[in-house]
Design an enzyme around this catalytic site. Structure first.
Site, mmCIF file in Angstrom:
data_model
loop_
_atom_site.group_PDB
_atom_site.id
_atom_site.type_symbol
_atom_site.label_atom_id
_atom_site.label_comp_id
_atom_site.label_asym_id
_atom_site.label_seq_id
_atom_site.Cartn_x
_atom_site.Cartn_y
_atom_site.Cartn_z
ATOM 1 N N ASN C 102 0.863 -1.234 0.081
ATOM 2 C CA ASN C 102 -0.024 0.014 -0.070
ATOM 3 C C ASN C 102 0.747 1.280 0.064
ATOM 4 O O ASN C 102 0.280 2.506 0.184
ATOM 5 C CB ASN C 102 -0.929 0.143 1.237
ATOM 6 C CG ASN C 102 -1.702 -1.291 0.992
ATOM 7 O OD1 ASN C 102 -1.321 -2.202 2.092
ATOM 8 N ND2 ASN C 102 -2.679 -1.539 0.344
ATOM 9 N N VAL C 109 0.707 6.922 -0.059
ATOM 10 C CA VAL C 109 0.320 5.863 0.910
ATOM 11 C C VAL C 109 -1.140 5.718 0.459
ATOM 12 O O VAL C 109 -1.640 6.704 0.445
ATOM 13 C CB VAL C 109 0.369 6.499 2.349
ATOM 14 C CG1 VAL C 109 -0.128 5.179 3.274
ATOM 15 C CG2 VAL C 109 1.696 6.625 2.813
ATOM 16 N N CYS C 110 -1.612 4.541 0.314
ATOM 17 C CA CYS C 110 -3.117 4.314 0.053
ATOM 18 C C CYS C 110 -3.755 4.070 1.134
ATOM 19 O O CYS C 110 -3.773 2.993 1.556
ATOM 20 C CB CYS C 110 -3.177 3.228 -0.962
ATOM 21 S SG CYS C 110 -5.082 3.056 -1.344
ATOM 22 N N LEU C 111 -4.142 5.069 1.956
ATOM 23 C CA LEU C 111 -5.072 4.889 3.079
ATOM 24 C C LEU C 111 -6.213 5.802 2.867
ATOM 25 O O LEU C 111 -6.103 7.030 2.772
ATOM 26 C CB LEU C 111 -4.171 5.455 4.486
ATOM 27 C CG LEU C 111 -4.907 5.250 5.937
ATOM 28 C CD1 LEU C 111 -5.355 3.803 6.084
ATOM 29 C CD2 LEU C 111 -4.133 5.915 6.683
#
Lengths: 443, 547, 182
Positions: C102, C109-111
């Protein structure tokens, strides 16, 4: 005096009928008289923030509602895509300051009107500039700028023993449009809902999950966002930040997005869409701007003349399906970070000896505060300063030496404000230090 | 090298200038705007404010009719009459000042009174796309209204006085293809899929997919699957709320047979499927207002004069008769990826491919149907003796895409409204805050102006006597309408105190509203006002009445 | 009912002298971040670093996971809080190169709460917990690093080895990772 007093000048007859005759729906304290027109023409100073779609309309509307002492502030220059609605600008004006061209046009068209332009950011001026105005009207498309001016006018409020001095209130009239929708509102800082009280009313910017744009794009927008967010920083074709106004940059984004759309078999990607997504373009038409600015200008007129009770306090407008308006009272938030802080005065007997830790002890032990871990910040000479914060190790280490310094040594003066955050209160509290010795004695 | 990617297209000067509005009504709307010509009667502040918001977006042409000379008072409320123009022709100066706004626009003027034109050039006003009349006295308004009603030319009438504003739209028949609804219901066709879609959907057996794959099936596949199960058990599609609850439960259970029964664990695609149950299932196949259009006499009895809208309706009617449904819209809403479960990347791509496969199926079907309607519409046009290029393929595509939103507005004639005696507004007037009272006041005001040739309260020493006169007139009007209520004196006093004053900001507000109504009429997009709008700037409230 | 101006107090020009001891107030974003920071309740695996204690708008978060694939590593995130906080989320980047499904090579950042699911009621604390969770439960469903996600799905053992290799410093899948063991 001005031409409002000249009986031979019939130009302002329309306004005089409204201002010199009593009416059943006037403000209870309205006293019709020629002095009112004289006041708006010579005494009343208005600031218009933004000389764009709303700003151009506002300047025209205010000038024809009798206001002459108008200032306008805008940092932007005129672009071709403004000309479909920003009617004070012509093709030859492209590249010039919006504020300057708009002011010059109004002054030429409406004799006697004195619009003063400011070709800069609102943040370039301090409170001494904003304090000079009676009313501030905003025609902005940015939430940051709205919040900034909102905060500025709240900081000008004067409280005596926790009671607001109403003469320090500078009303804000704020308008906003998007396509065929718009809103207009009146804010009396400290008295009614402010911009931060109603922050939820502003829709968040549309964003897509990073993993969708990276791996499972389905919409043309996903392809464009991918190129903008991931591919541009990675490849950085010109070694500079993406500039949405640079056709070369947009062209690059268009070609790369198209490549990605083809790869994923996605249709519907156009140059216009690329521009829209990259620059977050909000559609805009002349008519909606005209409506919203006119409603705002009417409210300015009501506030300045007391000829009617001002709108309370928020109007929405939409003419997609017929013509729809709705006016309601947006509620002031008790724990608004911007406008709920009525400074709490703390008397200090001997500021040269009174130490920061004494103040913290007071906050924790006094029956009226009972705080747990207060974090204290302030502003000194326009700069933020963290006085003490125990909960964060790295800050605690760097600020603990402040504990044994006196308030004077920390640079805090009589009437300085200290912001206190603590678990025990839903918002930050403002303490106003009241030194019981005069500044002269302290020197 | 992969397949060549198109270079970024050169943007024309016009498309850059009009960019912010083209995003709303499109290039096709803009084209209609640029071919339109409007006429303004009387250079009031309201009148020029309306024209301003038409000239800026690039209306084709305008003509101003006004025989008056500019007074000092005019320059105090009208931005398009400059300082040193007092004594000159209002029509001429306003035309010059408005033309400065946009070099793409043509404008001319006639320095004659509207009475004069009505008397001498009877049909003059019939040649415009829309006629705008501001502060036009009854004795000219009524014949003009009748004439334009006969000619099916829209008329928009406005008056701005003090804090009060009034707008009336007269349209005999107006057709809209794109209404731009706020919430568009997805057109999924799962109850009656066309053969290619049915075959595609029947090939996917959700129960045979493992958990990972199942979490990545687009919502419409899930919905179809469980709808099918529902039909097998109950013999039809769910229509009532409790039937829909059964379907929703079927979908829910289908997602949770090995999980604990926790709604929060529903995967996103199943949640979406449940969400679509309400809006996309059990609706009538053809919305009733569209069916009414297809059955309308204008659709069933075409003539050589029939507009392309009705010709297309007739072609659509034939398609609907054979298919039992409207053409497919052709676009699918985005169906989001799941964000909870793990799955192999490969399968992500499969899912991706699958969604695109479905999207293409919808697109293809829409294109196929639009072509059929286009062929038929062209045939019909030819058989009516119309030129074969009256209807373009682009127009038909748009028409089919928006077939479920088609809208026809039919209004009423102002002259008839003024002559009507059975006009009961009592029910409105029972509410003391209803803005309907301003309608009665404005009608009284118009009659006052006709009778006395001046506005009430024009002179400082005449306010009180004029209140009495106006009250008498309004009382008579209400009696004529058979309305028992009276209007409170203070309301009448307020209007007399204005003395005919035109406040610029009130005119500017109404001018913006009126301009957009005219753009709606010209572009045939968005639903226009039906038919009377009243704005009270004192309270910032407005209301719309159908008169 | 407030009547704002009496005609007596017409002119404002003369009275521009500021009140004594007046000062610029901090912005609403400043007030909010001070509150967020003062109330940070960090898990024991996390720490913050403020290079300038007077600037609460930019700081670093250090995560040293004590369980999961990343338990021996040390990962630094930079936080930049803008003037429109909390209307807009802070910008968060991972400064440590990490082999993670991620987080990509550029530190994106993939959040979800950093982008599409951000709401003004969320705080810096919410983001800290979100980031910590990413190290405990890397998510192959929302990959930014597709190769890593692929390995995680198909071969957890190999994924674990790759994480270890990357944290010790070395090449994984042709990409060099700097050492980031604590």
């Amino acid at each position: 005096m001005g031409d409002s007093q000249d009986p031979l000048n019939k130009r302002w007859d329309h306004l005089r009928k409204i201002l010199e005759r009593p009416g059943p729906f006037c403000h209870p304290e309205f006293e019709p008289s020629p002095e009112i027109l004289d006041f708006i023409m010579t005494g009343c100073k208005i600031l218009v923030i933004g000389a764009g779609g709303l700003g151009c309309e506002l300047l025209k509307d205010l000038a024809l509602m009798g206001f002459k002492q108008i200032h306008v502030i805008d940092m932007d220059i005129i672009e071709l895509s403004n000309l479909n609605r920003q009617f004070l600008f012509r093709h030859k004006d492209i590249g010039s300051s919006k504020a300057e061209v708009a002011a010059a046009f109004i002054n030429k068209r409406i004799a006697g009107c004195q619009v003063t332009p400011h070709f800069c950011k609102i943040q370039d001026y301090d409170e001494s500039f904003y304090r000079q105005f009676h009313i501030i009207v905003c025609g902005l498309d940015s939430i940051v700028a709205r919040r900034w001016i909102n905060g500025m006018l709240i900081s000008l409020l004067n409280y005596e023993d926790g009671v607001l001095d109403q003469s320090s209130v500078i009303p804000i009239v704020d308008g906003g449009t998007e396509g065929f929708k718009g809103n207009a509102r009146v804010i009396l800082p400290g008295l009614s809902a402010c911009i931060d009280c109603t922050l939820d009313l502003y829709p968040p910017q549309i964003t897509y999950p990073l993993c969708t744009i990276a791996n499972t794009p389905r919409l043309p927008e996903h392809c464009i966002e991918y190129v903008k967010v991931i591919q541009w920083p990675k490849e950085n074709p010109w070694g500079i930040q993406l500039d949405g106004d640079d056709p070369q940059h947009i062209g690059w984004i268009y070609e790369k997005s198209m490549e990605r759309a083809l790869q994923f078999n996605i249709t519907g990607l156009t140059y216009r869409l690329v521009q829209g997504v990259v620059k977050h373009i909000i559609p805009a038409v002349a008519s909606t701007n005209a409506v919203i600015a006119a409603v705002c200008a009417t409210e300015v007129f009501k506030l300045a003349t007391s000829c009617c009770i001002p709108m309370n306090n928020y109007m929405v407008f939409n003419d997609v399906d017929g013509i729809y308006t709705y006016t309601y009272e947006a509620e002031k938030k008790d724990n608004c970070l911007a406008c709920s802080q009525v400074p709490y005065t703390i008397p200090i007997k001997d500021p040269a000896k009174y130490k920061l830790k004494d103040l913290i002890e007071l906050l924790c032990e006094s029956a009226s505060f009972q705080m747990k871990n207060p974090g204290l910040t302030t502003v000194i000479d326009g700069k933020n300063k963290t006085l003490y914060m125990s909960t964060i190790k790295s800050i605690e280490e760097k600020t603990k030496e402040n504990l044994s310094k006196s308030l004077v040594d920390l640079g805090l003066r009589d009437n300085s404000e200290v912001m206190v955050a603590d678990l025990t209160s839903p918002s930050t509290m403002v303490l106003k230090l009241k030194y019981l010795v005069s500044d002269v004695e302290m020197e | 090298m992969s397949s060549p990617v198109p270079k970024s297209p050169e943007q024309s000067e016009k498309s850059k200038k009009y960019d912010r509005q083209l995003r709303l009504w499109g290039d096709h709307g803009q084209k209609l705007l640029e071919n339109a010509k409007v006429c303004l009667i009387n250079v009031t502040a309201l009148g020029t404010e309306i024209l301003k918001s038409l000239v800026l977006p690039g209306i084709g042409a305008f003509t101003i009719v006004d025989g008056e000379k500019i007074t000092e008072q005019d320059t105090g409320s009208n931005f398009f009459l400059d300082n040193d123009s007092v004594g000159l022709s209002r029509a001429q100066v306003a035309t010059r000042c408005l033309l400065e706004l946009n070099p793409d626009v043509h404008g001319d003027y006639i320095d004659e009174s509207p009475e004069h034109i009505m008397a001498h050039t009877q049909d003059f006003f019939n040649n415009f796309s829309v006629v705008i009349a501001t502060s036009l006295p009854e004795k000219i308004l009524l014949p003009l209204s009748k004439q334009l009603w006969e000619a099916n030319v829209p008329l928009i009438v406005g008056r701005s006085i003090g804090f009060l504003a009034y707008l009336r739209l007269q349209i005999r028949e107006h057709t809209v293809i794109e209404v731009h609804p706020d919430n568009e219901i997805p057109d999924l066709r799962l109850e009656n899929p066309w053969p290619a879609l049915r075959e595609h959907l029947n090939n996917i057996d959700i129960l045979k997919l493992d958990k990972k794959d199942r979490s990545h099936v687009p919502a419409l596949v899930i919905l179809y699957y469980y709808l099918d199960k529902f039909k097998n058990v109950y013999g039809g599609v769910p229509v009532t709320r409790s039937q829909k609850d059964v379907l929703r439960n079927l979908i829910k259970e289908g997602n949770s047979f090995n999980d604990e029964d926790d709604e929060n664990h529903l995967e996103e695609n199943f949640q979406e499927a449940i969400h679509y149950v309400n809006t996309c299932i059990g609706q009538s196949r053809i919305p009733s207002q569209v069916q009414a259009l297809l059955d309308d006499e204008r659709c069933t009895n075409l003539t050589q004069e029939s507009s392309s809208f009705w010709v297309m309706c007739a072609a659509l009617r034939e398609l609907v008769q054979s298919d039992g449904a409207l053409p497919v819209r052709g676009s699918l809403p985005d169906m989001a990826a799941d964000t909870i479960n793990y799955v192999a990347l490969q399968q992500l791509y499969q899912k991706q491919a699958q969604f695109q496969a479905e999207a293409q199926l919808y697109q293809k079907q829409a294109q196929f149907q639009a072509e059929a309607v286009y062929r038929r519409a062209s045939q019909i046009a030819r058989s009516l003796g119309q030129s074969p290029d009256t209807i373009t393929e682009h127009e038909v595509k748009l028409f089919c895409k928006h077939a479920s939103e088609l809208y026809v507005a039919r209004g009423s004639c102002i002259a008839e409204e003024y002559q009507s005696t059975a006009f009961d507004i009592s029910s409105y007037l029972e509410d003391p805050d209803s803005l309907m009272l301003y309608y009665a006041i404005i009608r009284g005001l118009e009659r006052f102006i006709s009778e006395f040739n001046t506005t009430p309260g024009q002179f400082d020493d005449q306010v009180e006597p004029d209140v009495l006169k106006l009250k008498g007139i309004i009382g008579k009007l209400l009696a004529e309408w058979g309305c028992g209520q009276a209007i409170r004196d203070e309301r009448i006093h307020e209007v007399c105190r204005y003395g005919g004053a035109e406040l610029h900001s009130v005119s500017a507000m109404l001018g913006g509203c009126a301009a957009h109504e005219i753009i709606k009429l010209i572009t045939h997009q968005y639903k226009p006002l039906d038919n009377t709008f009243i704005y009270d700037a004192i309270t910032t409230n407005s209301a719309t009445f159908v008169l | 009912m407030i009547k704002l101006f009496s005609l007596k107090q017409q002119k404002k020009d003369g009275e521009a002298s500021p009140r004594s001891g007046n000062q610029k107030k901090p912005s609403a974003a400043q007030l909010r971040i001070a509150k967020d920071i003062n109330e940070l309740n960090l898990p024991k695996t996390c720490n913050t670093e403020f290079p300038d204690p007077d600037d609460l708008l930019s700081f670093k978060l250090i995560i040293c996971p004590d369980e999961g694939f990343y338990r021996t590593g040390r990962f630094v995130f930079s936080f930049k809080v803008g003037p429109n906080y909390p209307h807009e989320p802070p910008k968060v980047k991972c400064e440590t190169q990490v082999y993670h499904p991620n987080i990509d090579q550029q530190g994106n950042v993939c959040l979800n709460i950093l982008r599409e699911d951000w709401k003004p009621v969320l705080t810096i604390n919410s983001i800290v917990y979100g980031l910590q969770y990413l190290f405990l439960e890397p998510n192959a469903e929302d990959p930014l690093n597709k190769e890593a996600a692929d390995v995680l799905t198909n071969n957890r053992r190999l994924f674990e080895q790759n994480v270890q290799k990357a944290m010790r410093g070395g090449f994984v899948g042709g990409i060099y990772f700097d050492r980031c063991l604590k």
